[in-house]
Design an enzyme around this catalytic site. Sequence first.
Site, short mmCIF file in Angstrom:
data_model
loop_
_atom_site.label_atom_id
_atom_site.label_comp_id
_atom_site.label_asym_id
_atom_site.label_seq_id
_atom_site.Cartn_x
_atom_site.Cartn_y
_atom_site.Cartn_z
N ILE A 14 0.84 -1.20 0.09
CA ILE A 14 -0.11 0.01 -0.06
C ILE A 14 1.08 1.05 0.01
O ILE A 14 0.56 2.26 -0.53
CB ILE A 14 -1.01 0.00 1.08
CG1 ILE A 14 -1.76 -1.42 1.31
CG2 ILE A 14 -1.83 1.05 1.06
CD1 ILE A 14 -2.79 -1.50 2.39
N PHE A 83 2.80 3.29 7.68
CA PHE A 83 2.50 1.91 7.02
C PHE A 83 3.27 1.05 7.73
O PHE A 83 2.80 -0.28 7.78
CB PHE A 83 2.86 1.73 5.48
CG PHE A 83 1.91 2.76 4.54
CD1 PHE A 83 0.41 2.43 4.46
CD2 PHE A 83 2.34 3.96 4.01
CE1 PHE A 83 -0.46 3.21 3.49
CE2 PHE A 83 1.29 4.57 3.18
CZ PHE A 83 0.23 4.22 3.05
N SER A 127 -7.17 -0.67 10.37
CA SER A 127 -7.88 -2.10 9.73
C SER A 127 -9.21 -2.28 10.10
O SER A 127 -9.58 -2.16 11.33
CB SER A 127 -6.91 -3.34 9.75
OG SER A 127 -7.76 -4.29 9.50
N THR A 129 -10.18 -4.83 10.76
CA THR A 129 -10.24 -6.14 11.81
C THR A 129 -10.37 -5.49 13.28
O THR A 129 -10.70 -6.29 14.18
CB THR A 129 -8.63 -6.43 12.12
OG1 THR A 129 -8.54 -7.74 12.56
CG2 THR A 129 -7.70 -5.59 12.33
N TYR A 152 -1.89 -9.60 15.83
CA TYR A 152 -1.63 -8.33 14.81
C TYR A 152 -2.95 -7.36 15.16
O TYR A 152 -2.78 -6.08 15.20
CB TYR A 152 -1.67 -9.23 13.52
CG TYR A 152 -2.32 -8.35 12.35
CD1 TYR A 152 -1.16 -7.42 11.87
CD2 TYR A 152 -3.68 -8.33 11.98
CE1 TYR A 152 -1.91 -6.26 10.88
CE2 TYR A 152 -4.13 -7.30 11.15
CZ TYR A 152 -3.18 -6.53 10.61
OH TYR A 152 -3.76 -5.56 9.52
N LYS A 156 -3.31 -3.18 15.99
CA LYS A 156 -4.03 -2.08 15.45
C LYS A 156 -4.89 -1.37 16.28
O LYS A 156 -4.72 -0.17 16.39
CB LYS A 156 -4.87 -2.59 14.23
CG LYS A 156 -3.89 -3.17 13.07
CD LYS A 156 -3.10 -1.97 12.38
CE LYS A 156 -2.38 -2.53 11.17
NZ LYS A 156 -1.34 -1.65 10.78
N LEU A 203 -6.06 -13.93 0.23
CA LEU A 203 -6.59 -14.45 -1.20
C LEU A 203 -6.03 -13.80 -2.31
O LEU A 203 -5.83 -14.92 -3.42
CB LEU A 203 -8.07 -13.96 -1.09
CG LEU A 203 -9.08 -14.49 -2.18
CD1 LEU A 203 -8.82 -16.01 -2.09
CD2 LEU A 203 -10.50 -14.25 -1.87
#
Length: 344
Positions: A14, A83, A127, A129, A152, A156, A203
Site C-alpha cells: 500500500i 504504514f 484495519s 479488523t 496483529y 492495530k 486471497l
Amino acid sequence: MKRRILVTGGTGYIGSHTVVELQNEGYEVVIVDNLSNSQANVVDHIEQITGIRPCFEEVDCCDYNKLEAVFQKYPHIEGVIHFAASKAVGESVEKPLLYYKNNLVSLINILELMPKYKVKGIIFSSSCTVYGQPDILPVTEKAPIKVAESPYGNTKQVNEEIVQDFVKSGAPVSAILLRYFNPIGAHPTALIGELPNGVPQNLIPFLTQTAIGIREKLSVFGNDYDTPDGSCIRDYIYVVDLAKAHVIAMNRILADKQKEKVEVFNLGTGRGLSVLELINAFETSTGVKLNYQIVGRRAGDIVKVWANPTHANEELGWRADTPIEEVLRSAWKWQEHLRETGVM
Ligand code: UD1
C-alpha cells in the site's frame, strides 16, 4: 518548494502505491523502510511510473536514533504516513512479542519525534479488523471495537489508542486513522503490486499465483457460513483508490480542515463480495480459468464484513469506485508482469 512527507513502509504494497499518488499530487516523499517485506527496487519502479525518484532510507522505525537521523537529514517534514508494520495474522499468533515490538515501538518512536521536528500530522494505517465480526452491516466508524482475534489485530487497536491518548495529552499533533477493508489489485502500469514472501496467506496473491500455475489449487476456506453462497464476504478495495484517500487525508491535515484532532475513516467500497463471487469475477474479467476446491474453514476468519464508507465519501469527498473487474485485471496483469520479468 514542495511539501515534504515521510512515508514509513513506503516500499511495501500500500505504501508504494501511496508514494506514487503523493508524488503525482506534487509532494516530495521520503521513504523509510527496513525492507523486511519489500524490495529496494520498488524505488526504481516508482521513479519509472512518476518520473520522480523518491528519497529512500533503509531504516527500521524501531531504531530511534536512525529514525531521528532521517528527520535531521530531511528538515521540514510536514506529515507522516505510517504504514511500516508486520501484518501476517498467523505469524503474530506464533510470535506475539515480535508483533508488539515492531508495531508499537515504531509508532511510539515516530510520535515522539513529531513534536521535536514540528511535524503537523500523522496518518495511521489501521484495519477493519478492529471491528471483529460486527453486529450491524455495513459497518460504520461508530461500531464497537471488539476483542482482537490475534496479536496483529490487537496492535492495530492499541496503536489507535496510543495515537488518541497522545493527541489528548495536548501534543501538538493531529491524526487521521484510516481503517482499511481488503486492499487488492496493482498499479495499472503493473510496475508495482503486492509481492508476498513465500506462500501467500491472502486471497488475491494466492489466487493469481494459482491462475498462473505457481500453486496447484486455491483452497476456498469454507462454504457453510451464514452467507448466500456459504463463503465469507469481504469488502475488496482497489489499492490505487485506497492510496488516493491518503493524499486527500494528508491535504486535509495540512490545510487545517479536520473537524477533530483525531479523525477516523473507514476505507472500503460499501460492497461485500463472497470468495466464490470474487473467483467468478476473476474468471469472467480475465478469461482465465481457476483451479479451486472448497476446504474447511480457516480458524479465526470473520464471516462477513463490509464498510459503510459514507463518512469518508462525504467528509473526504473520496470514493472507491474502480469496478471490481478492472481491479482483478490489474492483479492478473501484475502476476503476468512478475512472470515476464522472471521474478516468479
Ligand atoms: C486478514 C486479516 C486482516 C488483515 C489482512 C491483511 C483476519 C480476520 N483478517 O484479512 O486483519 O488486515 O488479512 O493481511 O485475519 N481465503 C480463501 N483462501 C485463501 C485465502 C483466503 O478462501 O487461500 C478467504 C478467507 O477465508 C477470507 C477471504 O478469502 O474469507 C479474504 O482473506 P484474506 O485475503 O486472508 O484477508 P482477511 O482474512 O479478510
